[in-house]
Motif scaffolding. Structure first.
Motif, PDB file in Angstrom:
ATOM      1  N   VAL A  44       1.755  35.942  46.362  1.00 36.93           N
ATOM      2  CA  VAL A  44       1.271  34.828  45.599  1.00 36.93           C
ATOM      3  C   VAL A  44      -0.096  34.499  46.051  1.00 36.93           C
ATOM      4  O   VAL A  44      -1.018  34.223  45.441  1.00 36.93           O
ATOM      5  CB  VAL A  44       2.029  33.751  45.480  1.00 36.93           C
ATOM      6  CG1 VAL A  44       1.317  32.311  44.895  1.00 36.93           C
ATOM      7  CG2 VAL A  44       3.373  33.984  44.832  1.00 36.93           C
ATOM      8  N   GLU A  45      -0.365  34.362  47.292  1.00 38.64           N
ATOM      9  CA  GLU A  45      -1.323  33.789  48.003  1.00 38.64           C
ATOM     10  C   GLU A  45      -2.664  35.181  47.677  1.00 38.64           C
ATOM     11  O   GLU A  45      -3.832  34.907  47.852  1.00 38.64           O
ATOM     12  CB  GLU A  45      -1.440  33.678  49.422  1.00 38.64           C
ATOM     13  CG  GLU A  45      -0.590  32.360  49.576  1.00 38.64           C
ATOM     14  CD  GLU A  45      -0.444  32.219  51.184  1.00 38.64           C
ATOM     15  OE1 GLU A  45      -0.071  31.139  51.640  1.00 38.64           O
ATOM     16  OE2 GLU A  45      -0.721  33.111  51.978  1.00 38.64           O
ATOM     17  N   GLU A  46      -2.307  36.332  47.703  1.00 41.48           N
ATOM     18  CA  GLU A  46      -3.214  37.404  47.364  1.00 41.48           C
ATOM     19  C   GLU A  46      -3.576  37.570  46.153  1.00 41.48           C
ATOM     20  O   GLU A  46      -4.138  38.533  45.594  1.00 41.48           O
ATOM     21  CB  GLU A  46      -2.546  38.509  48.016  1.00 41.48           C
ATOM     22  CG  GLU A  46      -2.399  38.579  49.674  1.00 41.48           C
ATOM     23  CD  GLU A  46      -1.832  39.788  50.057  1.00 41.48           C
ATOM     24  OE1 GLU A  46      -1.258  40.785  49.274  1.00 41.48           O
ATOM     25  OE2 GLU A  46      -1.691  39.696  51.240  1.00 41.48           O
ATOM     26  N   MET A  47      -2.993  36.933  45.162  1.00 41.05           N
ATOM     27  CA  MET A  47      -3.296  37.145  43.700  1.00 41.05           C
ATOM     28  C   MET A  47      -4.696  36.635  43.012  1.00 41.05           C
ATOM     29  O   MET A  47      -5.320  36.029  43.859  1.00 41.05           O
ATOM     30  CB  MET A  47      -2.045  36.487  42.605  1.00 41.05           C
ATOM     31  CG  MET A  47      -2.255  35.013  42.588  1.00 41.05           C
ATOM     32  SD  MET A  47      -0.871  34.192  41.932  1.00 41.05           S
ATOM     33  CE  MET A  47      -1.468  32.357  41.793  1.00 41.05           C
ATOM     34  N   ASN A  48      -4.842  37.123  42.052  1.00 40.71           N
ATOM     35  CA  ASN A  48      -6.115  36.899  41.449  1.00 40.71           C
ATOM     36  C   ASN A  48      -6.309  35.253  41.126  1.00 40.71           C
ATOM     37  O   ASN A  48      -5.513  34.952  40.275  1.00 40.71           O
ATOM     38  CB  ASN A  48      -6.681  37.581  40.366  1.00 40.71           C
ATOM     39  CG  ASN A  48      -7.952  37.776  39.789  1.00 40.71           C
ATOM     40  OD1 ASN A  48      -8.831  36.636  40.434  1.00 40.71           O
ATOM     41  ND2 ASN A  48      -8.468  38.283  38.876  1.00 40.71           N
ATOM     42  N   PRO A  49      -7.059  34.580  41.700  1.00 41.73           N
ATOM     43  CA  PRO A  49      -6.957  33.097  41.174  1.00 41.73           C
ATOM     44  C   PRO A  49      -7.714  32.704  40.054  1.00 41.73           C
ATOM     45  O   PRO A  49      -7.747  31.790  39.471  1.00 41.73           O
ATOM     46  CB  PRO A  49      -7.808  32.409  42.575  1.00 41.73           C
ATOM     47  CG  PRO A  49      -8.754  33.399  43.071  1.00 41.73           C
ATOM     48  CD  PRO A  49      -8.148  34.861  42.603  1.00 41.73           C
ATOM     49  N   LYS A  50      -8.575  33.711  39.355  1.00 42.56           N
ATOM     50  CA  LYS A  50      -9.223  33.537  38.095  1.00 42.56           C
ATOM     51  C   LYS A  50      -8.293  33.298  37.043  1.00 42.56           C
ATOM     52  O   LYS A  50      -8.578  32.121  36.207  1.00 42.56           O
ATOM     53  CB  LYS A  50     -10.194  34.485  37.805  1.00 42.56           C
ATOM     54  CG  LYS A  50     -11.182  34.779  38.877  1.00 42.56           C
ATOM     55  CD  LYS A  50     -12.368  35.860  38.316  1.00 42.56           C
ATOM     56  CE  LYS A  50     -13.535  35.911  39.320  1.00 42.56           C
ATOM     57  NZ  LYS A  50     -14.343  37.178  38.937  1.00 42.56           N
ATOM     58  N   GLN A  51      -7.148  33.797  37.004  1.00 44.75           N
ATOM     59  CA  GLN A  51      -6.322  33.636  35.891  1.00 44.75           C
ATOM     60  C   GLN A  51      -5.676  32.245  35.962  1.00 44.75           C
ATOM     61  O   GLN A  51      -5.305  31.408  34.906  1.00 44.75           O
ATOM     62  CB  GLN A  51      -5.112  34.829  35.861  1.00 44.75           C
ATOM     63  CG  GLN A  51      -5.776  35.955  35.497  1.00 44.75           C
ATOM     64  CD  GLN A  51      -4.575  37.247  35.323  1.00 44.75           C
ATOM     65  OE1 GLN A  51      -3.393  36.814  34.896  1.00 44.75           O
ATOM     66  NE2 GLN A  51      -5.030  38.369  35.755  1.00 44.75           N
ATOM     67  N   VAL A  52      -5.334  31.968  37.093  1.00 42.04           N
ATOM     68  CA  VAL A  52      -4.547  30.587  37.372  1.00 42.04           C
ATOM     69  C   VAL A  52      -5.752  29.387  37.195  1.00 42.04           C
ATOM     70  O   VAL A  52      -5.274  28.489  36.271  1.00 42.04           O
ATOM     71  CB  VAL A  52      -4.139  30.302  38.849  1.00 42.04           C
ATOM     72  CG1 VAL A  52      -3.651  29.109  38.985  1.00 42.04           C
ATOM     73  CG2 VAL A  52      -3.251  31.475  39.124  1.00 42.04           C
ATOM     74  N   GLU A  53      -7.040  29.541  37.409  1.00 41.23           N
ATOM     75  CA  GLU A  53      -7.848  28.518  37.139  1.00 41.23           C
ATOM     76  C   GLU A  53      -8.054  28.315  35.595  1.00 41.23           C
ATOM     77  O   GLU A  53      -8.271  27.434  35.294  1.00 41.23           O
ATOM     78  CB  GLU A  53      -9.267  29.035  37.887  1.00 41.23           C
ATOM     79  CG  GLU A  53      -9.075  28.733  39.259  1.00 41.23           C
ATOM     80  CD  GLU A  53     -10.463  29.336  40.107  1.00 41.23           C
ATOM     81  OE1 GLU A  53     -11.213  29.952  39.194  1.00 41.23           O
ATOM     82  OE2 GLU A  53     -10.519  29.369  41.116  1.00 41.23           O
ATOM     83  N   ALA A  54      -7.985  29.724  34.928  1.00 41.25           N
ATOM     84  CA  ALA A  54      -8.295  29.922  33.503  1.00 41.25           C
ATOM     85  C   ALA A  54      -7.006  28.704  32.744  1.00 41.25           C
ATOM     86  O   ALA A  54      -7.477  28.033  31.913  1.00 41.25           O
ATOM     87  CB  ALA A  54      -8.417  31.121  32.816  1.00 41.25           C
ATOM     88  N   MET A 114       2.451  31.741  32.716  1.00 42.62           N
ATOM     89  CA  MET A 114       1.268  32.320  32.143  1.00 42.62           C
ATOM     90  C   MET A 114       0.555  33.094  33.137  1.00 42.62           C
ATOM     91  O   MET A 114      -0.219  33.878  32.691  1.00 42.62           O
ATOM     92  CB  MET A 114       0.527  31.421  31.334  1.00 42.62           C
ATOM     93  CG  MET A 114       1.308  30.655  30.093  1.00 42.62           C
ATOM     94  SD  MET A 114       2.235  31.977  28.877  1.00 42.62           S
ATOM     95  CE  MET A 114       0.742  32.821  28.168  1.00 42.62           C
ATOM     96  N   ALA A 115       0.476  32.579  34.110  1.00 42.63           N
ATOM     97  CA  ALA A 115      -0.902  33.176  35.160  1.00 42.63           C
ATOM     98  C   ALA A 115      -0.285  33.724  36.394  1.00 42.63           C
ATOM     99  O   ALA A 115      -0.905  34.722  37.100  1.00 42.63           O
ATOM    100  CB  ALA A 115      -1.725  32.064  35.566  1.00 42.63           C
ATOM    101  N   VAL A 116       0.874  33.237  37.091  1.00 42.02           N
ATOM    102  CA  VAL A 116       1.226  33.390  38.221  1.00 42.02           C
ATOM    103  C   VAL A 116       2.352  34.700  38.250  1.00 42.02           C
ATOM    104  O   VAL A 116       2.175  35.886  38.820  1.00 42.02           O
ATOM    105  CB  VAL A 116       1.943  32.340  39.198  1.00 42.02           C
ATOM    106  CG1 VAL A 116       2.788  32.764  40.396  1.00 42.02           C
ATOM    107  CG2 VAL A 116       1.000  31.274  39.369  1.00 42.02           C
ATOM    108  N   PHE A 117       3.155  34.548  37.581  1.00 38.94           N
ATOM    109  CA  PHE A 117       4.459  35.483  37.283  1.00 38.94           C
ATOM    110  C   PHE A 117       3.936  36.752  36.818  1.00 38.94           C
ATOM    111  O   PHE A 117       4.318  37.943  37.177  1.00 38.94           O
ATOM    112  CB  PHE A 117       5.527  35.043  36.385  1.00 38.94           C
ATOM    113  CG  PHE A 117       6.312  34.053  37.106  1.00 38.94           C
ATOM    114  CD1 PHE A 117       6.396  33.944  38.473  1.00 38.94           C
ATOM    115  CD2 PHE A 117       7.211  33.021  36.475  1.00 38.94           C
ATOM    116  CE1 PHE A 117       7.143  32.860  39.023  1.00 38.94           C
ATOM    117  CE2 PHE A 117       7.960  31.939  36.895  1.00 38.94           C
ATOM    118  CZ  PHE A 117       7.773  32.024  38.326  1.00 38.94           C
ATOM    119  N   PRO A 118       3.253  36.817  35.890  1.00 43.64           N
ATOM    120  CA  PRO A 118       2.811  38.226  35.363  1.00 43.64           C
ATOM    121  C   PRO A 118       1.823  39.038  36.437  1.00 43.64           C
ATOM    122  O   PRO A 118       1.935  40.283  36.506  1.00 43.64           O
ATOM    123  CB  PRO A 118       1.547  37.729  34.193  1.00 43.64           C
ATOM    124  CG  PRO A 118       2.136  36.635  33.470  1.00 43.64           C
ATOM    125  CD  PRO A 118       2.504  35.960  35.074  1.00 43.64           C
TER     126      PRO A 118
END
Length: 267
Positions: free
Chosen positions: A165-175, A189-193
């Protein structure tokens, strides 16, 4: 062509010496020699052990395929498989929220600090030690083995899931957060996918590990095939020991084939 070096000046070496690494390797070699001498690890003992191992292996062949032995082994293997399935299912369900709580990019310090500490505690002890504690608490049987492997699953899966989870792309979470979505929607919508494929891979690997560990926890009273294996060894029924080992290896290889197909489905 490069300009010649100025007179009186030396060129820096192409490969400068890494003295910290050299000192670390030297310290490792010195400590290895010291530990070998303290633990009485000698070549003579190793050579003598080869002969003893050969005599031990000769007593294991041929494997014992008597119907009564196979029936006992079948019962133990089914119980080990059930222990592994239950421990993996419950441990993974608990690891999912625990891993999210231990992720620094999702949880505040007051949450991920205690979560990280709890995961470290779960990973501090071998499953056999945890199984001994649960055997004393709930008695002999499969329940102690299931509880011990649940603790082991939480320590492994939750830690690696938090790192994923810490290595995922943060842009989707921010969006998604920019739309004022609640935290649950951010996860869906942003973390699990982004992390679900890795999470499934961790789950499948942990099931393989729990299936192997179910043998060890059974030796100390946690149910499964470990108890018949230890009993056969104590009775010097090495042919039965070989039969059990062959069945364990075959089951692990079968689970490896199935887990490989499962991982390819979710990739």
């Amino acid at each position: 062509m490069s300009a010649p070096a100025a007179p009186g000046r030396l060129r820096p070496p192409a490969f400068p010496a890494n003295w910290p690494a050299r000192l670390a390797w030297a310290g490792l070699v010195i400590y290895t020699i010291y530990a070998t001498s303290v633990l009485d690890v000698t070549l003579a003992r190793f050579i003598a052990g080869l002969g003893n191992a050969g005599h031990f292996l000769s007593r294991m062949f041929p494997p014992n395929m008597a119907p009564d032995k196979l029936a006992l082994i079948y019962t133990g293997m089914v119980e080990s498989l059930q222990i592994a399935v239950l421990a993996t299912f419950a441990g993974v369900l608990l690891s999912l929220p625990l891993g999210l709580a231990a992720a620094r990019n999702l949880a505040p310090v007051a949450v991920y600090g205690p979560a990280r500490a709890f995961i470290a505690i779960c990973r501090s002890f071998h499953p056999v030690i945890v199984a001994i504690l649960f055997v004393k608490a709930v008695g002999f049987g499969a329940l102690a083995g299931v509880l011990a492997l649940i603790v082991a699953t939480m320590g492994f899966v939750a830690k690696l899931f938090a790192e994923v989870v810490e290595e995922m792309n943060p842009k989707q979470v921010e969006a998604v957060r920019a739309t004022a979505a609640p935290f649950l929607n951010v996860l869906i919508m942003a973390v699990f996918p982004q992390v679900m494929a890795r999470f499934v891979g961790l789950t499948v690997y942990q099931f393989d590990s729990n299936l192997r560990n179910s043998t060890m926890v059974g030796i100390v009273g946690g149910g499964g095939i470990g108890a018949p294996l230890f009993t056969a060894y104590q009775r010097f029924d090495y042919d039965v020991v070989l039969t059990i080992l062959i069945i364990i290896v075959a089951l692990i290889m079968l689970c490896e084939l199935v887990s490989g197909r499962v991982r390819r489905i979710f990739q």
